[in-house]
Design a protein around this motif. Structure first.
Motif, PDB file in Angstrom:
ATOM      1  N   UNK A  49       0.841  -1.187   0.000  1.00  0.00           N
ATOM      2  CA  UNK A  49       0.000   0.000   0.000  1.00  0.00           C
ATOM      3  C   UNK A  49       0.876   1.237   0.000  1.00  0.00           C
ATOM      4  N   UNK A  50       0.240   2.400  -0.079  1.00  0.00           N
ATOM      5  CA  UNK A  50       1.002   3.660  -0.122  1.00  0.00           C
ATOM      6  C   UNK A  50       1.841   3.860   1.141  1.00  0.00           C
ATOM      7  N   UNK A  51       2.840   4.733   1.054  1.00  0.00           N
ATOM      8  CA  UNK A  51       3.627   5.048   2.249  1.00  0.00           C
ATOM      9  C   UNK A  51       2.722   5.596   3.357  1.00  0.00           C
ATOM     10  N   UNK A  52       3.073   5.278   4.600  1.00  0.00           N
ATOM     11  CA  UNK A  52       2.354   5.828   5.734  1.00  0.00           C
ATOM     12  C   UNK A  52       1.025   5.165   6.047  1.00  0.00           C
ATOM     13  N   UNK A  53       0.800   3.965   5.534  1.00  0.00           N
ATOM     14  CA  UNK A  53      -0.486   3.308   5.765  1.00  0.00           C
ATOM     15  C   UNK A  53      -0.429   2.262   6.874  1.00  0.00           C
ATOM     16  N   UNK A  54       0.751   1.994   7.427  1.00  0.00           N
ATOM     17  CA  UNK A  54       0.836   1.111   8.582  1.00  0.00           C
ATOM     18  C   UNK A  54       1.522  -0.222   8.360  1.00  0.00           C
ATOM     19  N   UNK A  55       2.207  -0.394   7.252  1.00  0.00           N
ATOM     20  CA  UNK A  55       2.863  -1.680   6.984  1.00  0.00           C
ATOM     21  C   UNK A  55       3.894  -2.006   8.063  1.00  0.00           C
ATOM     22  N   UNK A  56       4.765  -1.073   8.362  1.00  0.00           N
ATOM     23  CA  UNK A  56       5.798  -1.294   9.377  1.00  0.00           C
ATOM     24  C   UNK A  56       5.177  -1.408  10.765  1.00  0.00           C
ATOM     25  N   UNK A  57       4.144  -0.641  11.021  1.00  0.00           N
ATOM     26  CA  UNK A  57       3.455  -0.716  12.309  1.00  0.00           C
ATOM     27  C   UNK A  57       2.851  -2.094  12.522  1.00  0.00           C
TER      28      UNK A  57
END
Length: 179
Positions: A49-57
């Protein structure tokens, strides 16, 4: 005092699945990803998904929630040797009854050879892969890894979710700006 030196986003990063704001199509109590995390039955997944959507979270929450070893690579700065080192440790851990989750941020940045090198470790269960990418994995990740992973698409964060995060940050006197 050292906590205040951490970036605000890191201090406020959720530590449990129920603290994550947004992505309700993936994280509501009936959703597959929610159940995988809550029940600690992780399979290899790719989050895109786009940057800042929570993948790393989401990967961070999985690391804190599951009963697994956790290793992390960024494909921009890692290579075959890094994969080899982690997978060797993962094999030893598995022999001692402990799974290893390998989070690879920007997995689309690994070239085909690096992705192919990772494949047998995923295929044989040496590591459980969590790949994160801003690119469509069906085009940027080798088909063999895609076929062995559950793909989850993250959507842009909604305005109401951003408002909730700002409010939470402004009211949290321990980690946020409440004091």
């Amino acid at each position: 005092m050292s906590q205040l030196r951490e970036p605000l986003a890191d201090r406020m990063r959720p530590t449990t699945i129920d603290e994550i704001v947004g992505q309700q199509h993936l994280l509501n109590q009936n959703a597959l990803l929610y159940k995988m995390i809550k029940n600690d039955i992780m399979k290899s997944i790719i989050l895109y998904g786009p940057p800042g959507t929570g993948k790393t979270t989401i990967a961070s929450v999985i690391a804190k929630t599951t009963q697994s070893e956790f290793a992390e690579l960024n494909a921009v700065e890692s290579g075959k040797k890094d994969i080899e080192t982690i997978c060797k440790k993962a094999k030893e851990s598995l022999e001692n009854g402990k799974r290893t989750i390998l989070f690879i941020d920007e997995i689309h940045r690994f070239n085909k050879t690096q992705q192919d090198y990772l494949l047998p470790f995923v295929e044989h269960g040496t590591v459980i892969l969590i790949g994160a990418t801003t690119e469509n994995p069906y085009f940027e990740v080798v088909p063999a890894l895609v076929s062995r992973s559950v793909i989850f698409e993250l959507k842009p964060i909604e305005t109401d979710d951003i408002k909730e995060l700002v409010t939470r940050t402004m009211q949290d006197s321990e980690k946020g700006l409440g004091s």
